[in-house]
Design a protein around this motif. Sequence first.
Motif, PDB file in Angstrom:
ATOM      1  N   LEU A  45       0.829  -1.210   0.000  1.00  0.00           N
ATOM      2  CA  LEU A  45       0.000   0.000   0.000  1.00  0.00           C
ATOM      3  C   LEU A  45       0.864   1.260   0.000  1.00  0.00           C
ATOM      4  O   LEU A  45       0.519   2.260  -0.637  1.00  0.00           O
ATOM      5  CB  LEU A  45      -0.937   0.005   1.212  1.00  0.00           C
ATOM      6  N   ASP A  46       1.992   1.211   0.710  1.00  0.00           N
ATOM      7  CA  ASP A  46       2.886   2.360   0.704  1.00  0.00           C
ATOM      8  C   ASP A  46       3.456   2.589  -0.697  1.00  0.00           C
ATOM      9  O   ASP A  46       3.588   3.730  -1.152  1.00  0.00           O
ATOM     10  CB  ASP A  46       4.035   2.159   1.686  1.00  0.00           C
ATOM     11  N   ALA A  47       3.774   1.498  -1.370  1.00  0.00           N
ATOM     12  CA  ALA A  47       4.384   1.606  -2.699  1.00  0.00           C
ATOM     13  C   ALA A  47       3.366   1.919  -3.786  1.00  0.00           C
ATOM     14  O   ALA A  47       3.634   2.720  -4.691  1.00  0.00           O
ATOM     15  CB  ALA A  47       5.121   0.315  -3.034  1.00  0.00           C
ATOM     16  N   MET A  52     -11.076 -12.494   9.927  1.00  0.00           N
ATOM     17  CA  MET A  52     -10.276 -11.331  10.302  1.00  0.00           C
ATOM     18  C   MET A  52      -8.917 -11.364   9.619  1.00  0.00           C
ATOM     19  O   MET A  52      -8.386 -10.325   9.194  1.00  0.00           O
ATOM     20  CB  MET A  52     -10.110 -11.278  11.829  1.00  0.00           C
ATOM     21  N   ALA A  53      -8.353 -12.557   9.489  1.00  0.00           N
ATOM     22  CA  ALA A  53      -7.060 -12.702   8.805  1.00  0.00           C
ATOM     23  C   ALA A  53      -7.166 -12.219   7.365  1.00  0.00           C
ATOM     24  O   ALA A  53      -6.287 -11.499   6.866  1.00  0.00           O
ATOM     25  CB  ALA A  53      -6.605 -14.160   8.844  1.00  0.00           C
ATOM     26  N   HIS A  54      -8.236 -12.601   6.703  1.00  0.00           N
ATOM     27  CA  HIS A  54      -8.430 -12.173   5.320  1.00  0.00           C
ATOM     28  C   HIS A  54      -8.664 -10.668   5.227  1.00  0.00           C
ATOM     29  O   HIS A  54      -8.182 -10.010   4.290  1.00  0.00           O
ATOM     30  CB  HIS A  54      -9.604 -12.937   4.684  1.00  0.00           C
ATOM     31  N   ARG A  55      -9.368 -10.111   6.192  1.00  0.00           N
ATOM     32  CA  ARG A  55      -9.647  -8.670   6.145  1.00  0.00           C
ATOM     33  C   ARG A  55      -8.375  -7.846   6.273  1.00  0.00           C
ATOM     34  O   ARG A  55      -8.198  -6.856   5.550  1.00  0.00           O
ATOM     35  CB  ARG A  55     -10.644  -8.274   7.245  1.00  0.00           C
ATOM     36  N   VAL A  56      -7.484  -8.234   7.184  1.00  0.00           N
ATOM     37  CA  VAL A  56      -6.275  -7.424   7.387  1.00  0.00           C
ATOM     38  C   VAL A  56      -5.249  -7.663   6.274  1.00  0.00           C
ATOM     39  O   VAL A  56      -4.500  -6.749   5.914  1.00  0.00           O
ATOM     40  CB  VAL A  56      -5.637  -7.670   8.765  1.00  0.00           C
ATOM     41  N   ALA A  57      -5.228  -8.866   5.735  1.00  0.00           N
ATOM     42  CA  ALA A  57      -4.224  -9.184   4.715  1.00  0.00           C
ATOM     43  C   ALA A  57      -4.579  -8.654   3.339  1.00  0.00           C
ATOM     44  O   ALA A  57      -3.694  -8.399   2.515  1.00  0.00           O
ATOM     45  CB  ALA A  57      -4.014 -10.696   4.644  1.00  0.00           C
ATOM     46  N   TYR A  58      -5.868  -8.474   3.090  1.00  0.00           N
ATOM     47  CA  TYR A  58      -6.314  -8.045   1.757  1.00  0.00           C
ATOM     48  C   TYR A  58      -7.020  -6.692   1.779  1.00  0.00           C
ATOM     49  O   TYR A  58      -7.806  -6.380   0.915  1.00  0.00           O
ATOM     50  CB  TYR A  58      -7.207  -9.118   1.136  1.00  0.00           C
ATOM     51  N   ARG A  59      -6.712  -5.876   2.802  1.00  0.00           N
ATOM     52  CA  ARG A  59      -7.338  -4.567   2.898  1.00  0.00           C
ATOM     53  C   ARG A  59      -6.803  -3.648   1.792  1.00  0.00           C
ATOM     54  O   ARG A  59      -5.739  -3.905   1.218  1.00  0.00           O
ATOM     55  CB  ARG A  59      -7.072  -3.962   4.280  1.00  0.00           C
ATOM     56  N   THR A  60      -7.520  -2.568   1.551  1.00  0.00           N
ATOM     57  CA  THR A  60      -7.126  -1.627   0.496  1.00  0.00           C
ATOM     58  C   THR A  60      -6.747  -0.258   1.055  1.00  0.00           C
ATOM     59  O   THR A  60      -6.516   0.678   0.289  1.00  0.00           O
ATOM     60  CB  THR A  60      -8.285  -1.442  -0.520  1.00  0.00           C
ATOM     61  N   ALA A  61      -6.706  -0.152   2.376  1.00  0.00           N
ATOM     62  CA  ALA A  61      -6.320   1.132   2.994  1.00  0.00           C
ATOM     63  C   ALA A  61      -5.653   0.874   4.335  1.00  0.00           C
ATOM     64  O   ALA A  61      -5.741  -0.202   4.892  1.00  0.00           O
ATOM     65  CB  ALA A  61      -7.550   2.006   3.191  1.00  0.00           C
ATOM     66  N   ALA A  97      -6.886   7.206   0.261  1.00  0.00           N
ATOM     67  CA  ALA A  97      -7.518   6.075   0.954  1.00  0.00           C
ATOM     68  C   ALA A  97      -6.775   5.721   2.236  1.00  0.00           C
ATOM     69  O   ALA A  97      -7.386   5.406   3.257  1.00  0.00           O
ATOM     70  CB  ALA A  97      -7.587   4.861   0.033  1.00  0.00           C
ATOM     71  N   THR A  98      -5.431   5.786   2.200  1.00  0.00           N
ATOM     72  CA  THR A  98      -4.647   5.391   3.375  1.00  0.00           C
ATOM     73  C   THR A  98      -4.562   6.494   4.420  1.00  0.00           C
ATOM     74  O   THR A  98      -4.292   6.229   5.587  1.00  0.00           O
ATOM     75  CB  THR A  98      -3.220   4.991   2.967  1.00  0.00           C
ATOM     76  N   GLY A  99      -4.775   7.754   3.996  1.00  0.00           N
ATOM     77  CA  GLY A  99      -4.724   8.870   4.937  1.00  0.00           C
ATOM     78  C   GLY A  99      -3.329   9.337   5.267  1.00  0.00           C
ATOM     79  O   GLY A  99      -3.128  10.151   6.177  1.00  0.00           O
TER      80      GLY A  99
END
Length: 354
Positions: A251-253, A345-354, A259-261
């Motif tokens: 996400l940083d790259a 929860m694992a899927h939510r944090v690993a595949y988040r978009t922000a 979106a990330t703020g």
Amino acid sequence: MEMTCLDTDQELAETARRTSGELLQQMEQHLRTFLSAEHELWTAVDKRAVGAVDALSELVAAGGKRIRPAFCIAGYLAADGDPAEPGVVTAAAALEMLHASALIHDDIIDASSHRRGLPTVHAHHSALHARHAWQGEARRFGEGVALLVGDLALVYSEQLMAHAPAAVVPVWNRLRSELMIGQYMDMSAAAEFSVDPQLSRWIALAKSGHYTIHRPLAVGAAAAGRPDLAPAFEKYGEAVGEAFQLRDDLLDAFGDSAATGKPAGLDFSQHKMTLLLGWAMQRDAHIHSLITTPGHTPGEVRRRLVDTGVPDDIEKHITGLVEQGCAALADTPIDPVWRAELTAMAHRVAYRTA
């Protein structure tokens, strides 16, 4: 109409999520009440004394993903903790306050201008100093204020955790020291800027794997009196936490700062030796000079990264880590509802978009 097993499972899952959500809401209210009380306390001393509290309150109120409190609460409920007991709420609040401290200090280290869509604490106070033409150097003033606000959040996190069950103390102590050592190693690796994927993975585990997922889960389990869950939560937390950090690197790259703020490309400008960069530099030595030579643009670095194929490999690695983490829960003595929820929860944090 007779209920099917599927209906029952769905109802149990909804109840679990609702209970977790209610505890998270209680945590939010606890933070607001705590900070409001501090505001009143210091306002009575001097109108300037409340500035540090207000700066911290603004950051906390600006949002955030609340990942650490969520995993703490999930660990507690998965361990059959009583949701009516207040200890887990204050423990979750302490974790979020510690995170606020880490963010404020991290923003100074990274010279970041924005966090959660707002000016960072040091940037805001540097601008305030310049606007009023106060004495001294604006940058030093802003960074000094931010250091103190971050320290205040660290003090508050300890005050909050003091009201959690005593059993959490060992894991809480390890969590905090791990975070600080991880931050130090992150800075050292950035200064050296030499390719060492093994070190990059260790830093990712210390700064994220343990701090974000594993230890918060362990705090929750300890608060519920279930130390027997520690080994499974460690395997799950390390794997999912590393996946979380790798997503953060991507996400940083390649992410959208709206979106990330926070600004994009900070890892490049601060020479952070992430696993993403480490792997890419092993394949393309030109990336090192591209980043360290003044005048490069994030767009140039992104194109070189894509050409190496490493971002795709990182995606595959994330998938493998999520599978590994969820597999660690297979034989864990917790209700299947919570096994499913931790998987989600694992899927939510690993595949988040922000």
